[in-house]
Design an enzyme around this catalytic site. Structure first.
Site, PDB file in Angstrom:
ATOM      1  N   GLU A 255       0.973  -1.213   0.058  1.00 24.67           N
ATOM      2  CA  GLU A 255      -0.084   0.094  -0.114  1.00 24.67           C
ATOM      3  C   GLU A 255       0.791   1.345  -0.045  1.00 24.67           C
ATOM      4  OE1 GLU A 255      -3.291  -0.319   0.100  1.00 24.67           O
ATOM      5  OE2 GLU A 255      -3.381  -2.504   0.776  1.00 24.67           O
ATOM      6  N   CYS A 294      -3.580   8.459   3.885  1.00 23.41           N
ATOM      7  CA  CYS A 294      -3.026   7.911   2.498  1.00 23.41           C
ATOM      8  C   CYS A 294      -4.264   7.956   1.648  1.00 23.41           C
ATOM      9  CB  CYS A 294      -2.662   6.463   2.857  1.00 23.41           C
ATOM     10  SG  CYS A 294      -3.842   5.476   3.823  1.00 23.41           S
TER      11      CYS A 294
HETATM   12  P1  NAP Z   1       8.511   4.864   4.681  1.00 20.14           P
HETATM   13  O1  NAP Z   1       9.520   5.983   4.920  1.00 20.14           O
HETATM   14  O2  NAP Z   1       8.237   4.467   3.321  1.00 20.14           O
HETATM   15  O3  NAP Z   1       8.594   3.905   5.672  1.00 20.14           O
HETATM   16  C1  NAP Z   1       7.742   2.819   5.784  1.00 20.14           C
HETATM   17  C2  NAP Z   1       7.876   1.696   6.640  1.00 20.14           C
HETATM   18  O4  NAP Z   1       8.856   0.999   6.261  1.00 20.14           O
HETATM   19  C3  NAP Z   1       8.339   2.220   8.044  1.00 20.14           C
HETATM   20  O5  NAP Z   1       7.973   1.373   9.146  1.00 20.14           O
HETATM   21  C4  NAP Z   1       9.783   2.148   7.993  1.00 20.14           C
HETATM   22  O6  NAP Z   1      10.552   1.877   9.048  1.00 20.14           O
HETATM   23  C5  NAP Z   1      10.017   0.926   7.306  1.00 20.14           C
HETATM   24  N1  NAP Z   1      11.027   0.321   6.749  1.00 20.14           N
HETATM   25  C6  NAP Z   1      12.275   1.049   6.268  1.00 20.14           C
HETATM   26  N2  NAP Z   1      13.413   0.530   5.854  1.00 20.14           N
HETATM   27  C7  NAP Z   1      12.869  -1.041   6.337  1.00 20.14           C
HETATM   28  C8  NAP Z   1      13.666  -2.164   6.443  1.00 20.14           C
HETATM   29  N3  NAP Z   1      14.985  -2.343   5.814  1.00 20.14           N
HETATM   30  N4  NAP Z   1      12.940  -3.288   6.824  1.00 20.14           N
HETATM   31  C9  NAP Z   1      11.863  -3.209   7.450  1.00 20.14           C
HETATM   32  N5  NAP Z   1      11.175  -2.226   7.336  1.00 20.14           N
HETATM   33  C10 NAP Z   1      11.671  -0.855   6.863  1.00 20.14           C
HETATM   34  O7  NAP Z   1       7.185   5.722   4.897  1.00 20.14           O
HETATM   35  P2  NAP Z   1       6.406   6.788   5.898  1.00 20.14           P
HETATM   36  O8  NAP Z   1       7.183   7.843   5.907  1.00 20.14           O
HETATM   37  O9  NAP Z   1       6.374   6.137   7.308  1.00 20.14           O
HETATM   38  O10 NAP Z   1       4.995   7.007   5.359  1.00 20.14           O
HETATM   39  C11 NAP Z   1       4.620   7.858   4.447  1.00 20.14           C
HETATM   40  C12 NAP Z   1       4.171   7.182   3.097  1.00 20.14           C
HETATM   41  O11 NAP Z   1       3.312   6.109   3.295  1.00 20.14           O
HETATM   42  C13 NAP Z   1       3.371   8.221   2.257  1.00 20.14           C
HETATM   43  O12 NAP Z   1       3.959   8.065   0.988  1.00 20.14           O
HETATM   44  C14 NAP Z   1       2.009   7.409   2.227  1.00 20.14           C
HETATM   45  O13 NAP Z   1       1.192   7.817   0.889  1.00 20.14           O
HETATM   46  C15 NAP Z   1       2.092   6.158   2.432  1.00 20.14           C
HETATM   47  N6  NAP Z   1       0.985   5.558   2.868  1.00 20.14           N
HETATM   48  C16 NAP Z   1       0.210   4.727   2.438  1.00 20.14           C
HETATM   49  C17 NAP Z   1      -0.752   4.140   2.797  1.00 20.14           C
HETATM   50  C18 NAP Z   1      -1.730   3.329   2.141  1.00 20.14           C
HETATM   51  O14 NAP Z   1      -2.477   2.431   2.794  1.00 20.14           O
HETATM   52  N7  NAP Z   1      -1.653   3.155   0.788  1.00 20.14           N
HETATM   53  C19 NAP Z   1      -0.949   4.223   4.480  1.00 20.14           C
HETATM   54  C20 NAP Z   1      -0.291   5.185   5.005  1.00 20.14           C
HETATM   55  C21 NAP Z   1       0.831   5.675   4.345  1.00 20.14           C
HETATM   56  P3  NAP Z   1      11.268   3.358   9.899  1.00 20.14           P
HETATM   57  O15 NAP Z   1      10.288   4.163  10.163  1.00 20.14           O
HETATM   58  O16 NAP Z   1      12.060   2.490  11.084  1.00 20.14           O
HETATM   59  O17 NAP Z   1      12.343   3.812   8.700  1.00 20.14           O
END
Ligand code: NAP
Length: 520
Positions: A255, A294
């Site tokens: 997502e 999102c």
């Molecule tokens: P992000 O930076 O991509 O991080 C998402 C998740 O991935 C975090 O828990 C992050 O952990 C984890 N992650 C990063 N590297 C990893 C690894 N090597 N192994 C396992 N996990 C890892 O996104 P965000 O800044 O939290 O969220 C914002 C984005 O999410 C926006 O673009 C939004 O559109 C999208 N979003 C989409 C939805 C949907 O349902 N489609 C819902 C909410 C948000 P860390 O925090 O520890 O880096």
């Protein structure tokens, strides 16, 4: 406070001080989180070997009862979660309600659903198919829960709902959960899981947690596991292209970013209740959780003849939104999550301004209600306008994860459908029209590009659940840019955690199989 990790049925501390989790109003740290030096492979194995069989020995009704108990524990401690949503995410009470109560409500929903599935441990799809001339040889499809662990990686914006909307389905299906919340907002997730662990409800290993980076987690997934990821497209690509993930063929659902749209039908004129309902919904979507949803409306499509009226009505309403520290009475919109989110949103706004004109906001002369506005991660709700959106590109591919939306004029119905498609696939869209023919055509034209289509007419304008609110009965996810994943959707959600197998044989034997299983 340093957040601990819960692995293999034990609380364990990560090495070092860890990353600071800050109050987005004051920038002061509220906790620290570290997952350095943890044995993630052993924790995943524990969940597979200990928790998976224990959960799968239970019937759907018994697992449903566990979900009900989880919801009860969380209800008792609800006030502390609202407090954490305020201090670590800058949530208003309304924002916190969507996250906290949304999570608890989803648990309750799947508990009720599980009870209706009764005393079976596995499921079948309804009906059989005849395979030969003889009626005796037929086939059925059986659904058995996977033998691994479900790794749930969540974005920062829903530390409660993101956790429980995934965990409720997984646990009901019989698959243990390994929760990886975003580090920056993991305080709320931690507090909830701590309360649940203290209540000793689940078989050991059923719910694991790391607060802190994911490190080499993807190197340890196995083919019997699943990964459900919510976050940015860039991280999704990185994790999905991990060599072990590719090699193991693990189920991997994404997502990601989404440029959700709302469309005003040509039949809806300014001054009508449906027009007002549209304006109200767009402003709600722009400002709830400071636009960090999102599903929030990013692209607003209106007939060219109505764009001035819509711009005026939205601006008037946005002007009334008080932004600041949610601890102050009267504040309706809080800050963004942190300084890097604030900077990313401001950079995204600059990109959009290359193709749009500013209608409202933009940040000049903006004074949020807070003790130290410069320390906080505030952003003014900002409305942009593009009169020739088919000639533009960035308004269709740049997700500003904050309170920013773009008004787009369409000259004809076919132009509206063409604009919709330019979003490249989104989670949700809404259509406001009293014209049933247009509503049905909208489904035909828009459904393929979206995971969910909300149709609003005069009958439902006051009682619908909202453009951005994900209901557990309905699927959540979207094609293309939105990641291509799918979650929830009532019974449909369970199937992601199960293997569907065709069983061919004597109809009399198959009938016994169907009698022993829950039908989903
Ligand atoms: P992000 O930076 O991509 O991080 C998402 C998740 O991935 C975090 O828990 C992050 O952990 C984890 N992650 C990063 N590297 C990893 C690894 N090597 N192994 C396992 N996990 C890892 O996104 P965000 O800044 O939290 O969220 C914002 C984005 O999410 C926006 O673009 C939004 O559109 C999208 N979003 C989409 C939805 C949907 O349902 N489609 C819902 C909410 C948000 P860390 O925090 O520890 O880096």
């Amino acid at each position: 406070m340093k957040l601990l990790n819960y692995l293999a049925g034990q609380w364990v501390e990560g090495e070092g001080l860890g990353v600071s989790l800050c109050d987005p109003v004051s920038a002061e740290p509220v906790a620290f989180a570290s997952s350095e030096g943890l044995d993630l492979a052993a924790a995943l194995d524990f969940a597979r070997v200990r928790a998976n069989p224990a959960l799968q020995a239970l019937t759907f009704a018994q697992r449903a009862d566990l979900l009900a108990q989880l919801a009860d524990v969380l209800m008792v401690n609800r006030d502390s979660y609202y407090q954490a949503a305020l201090s670590n995410s800058g949530n208003t009470a309304v924002d916190a309600g969507i996250d906290v109560d949304g999570g608890i409500g989803t648990l309750k929903y799947f508990s009720a659903l599980g009870k209706s599935l009764g005393e079976s441990c596995f499921a079948v799809e309804a009906g059989m198919d005849r395979l030969s001339k003889e009626k005796t040889f037929q086939s059925a499809h059986v659904l058995t829960p996977l033998k691994g662990v479900a790794i749930h990686i969540n974005a920062f914006n829903f530390p409660s709902w993101g956790l429980w909307e995934k965990a409720s389905v997984s646990l009901l299906a019989g698959v243990p959960v390994f929760a990886k919340p975003a580090t920056t907002s993991s305080l709320l997730t931690y507090l909830m899981i701590k309360d649940v662990v203290d209540a000793d409800i689940l078989p050991p290993g059923s719910l694991s947690l790391i607060c802190g980076g994911g490190h080499d987690l993807m190197d340890h997934v196995q083919s019997s596991d699943l990964v459900f990821f919510t976050g940015s497209a860039d991280t999704a690509i990185k994790l999905r292209s991990n060599a072990n993930v590719i090699r193991s063929n693990v189920r991997f659902s994404v997502e990601a970013d989404s440029l959700n749209m709302s469309l005003l039908g040509a039949d809806v004129l300014a001054g009508t209740p449906l027009f007002d309902a549209f304006i109200k919904e767009v402003v709600k979507e722009m400002t709830t959780k400071a636009g960090q949803k999102c599903t929030a409306i990013r692209r607003i499509m209106v007939p060219a003849s109505q764009i001035d009226a819509v711009a005026e009505a939205l601006s008037a309403r946005l002007a009334k939104v008080v932004v600041g520290d949610p601890r102050n009475e009267g504040v309706r919109m809080g800050p963004l999550m942190n300084k890097s989110q604030q900077q990313a949103a401001e950079e995204g706004l600059t990109v959009l301004l290359q193709e749009t004109e500013l209608v409202f906001g933009g940040g000049k002369d903006f004074s949020p209600v807070a003790e130290d506005p410069a320390a906080g991660c505030f952003m003014q709700p900002t409305l942009l306008r593009c009169d020739e959106p088919l000639q533009a590109q960035r308004i269709h591919d740049t997700e500003v994860f904050g309170p920013v939306s773009t008004l787009m004029a369409y000259q004809s119905e076919s132009e509206a459908w063409a604009l919709a498609q330019r979003g490249g696939g989104s989670l949700a869209c809404s259509v406001f029209t009293a014209d049933d023919v247009l509503a049905l055509r909208a489904v035909e034209m828009l459904a393929v590009h979206h995971g969910r289509v909300l149709l609003v007419n005069e009958t439902v304008q006051a009682g619908h659940t909202g453009h951005g609110i994900v209901m557990p009965q309905c699927v959540h996810g979207g094609p293309g840019r939105a990641g291509g994943g799918e979650e929830l959707g009532g019974m449909r959600g369970l199937k992601h955690y199960m293997q569907r197998t065709a069983i061919q044989g004597d109809v009399a034997v198959l009938k016994q199989l169907l009698d022993a299983a829950a039908i989903i």
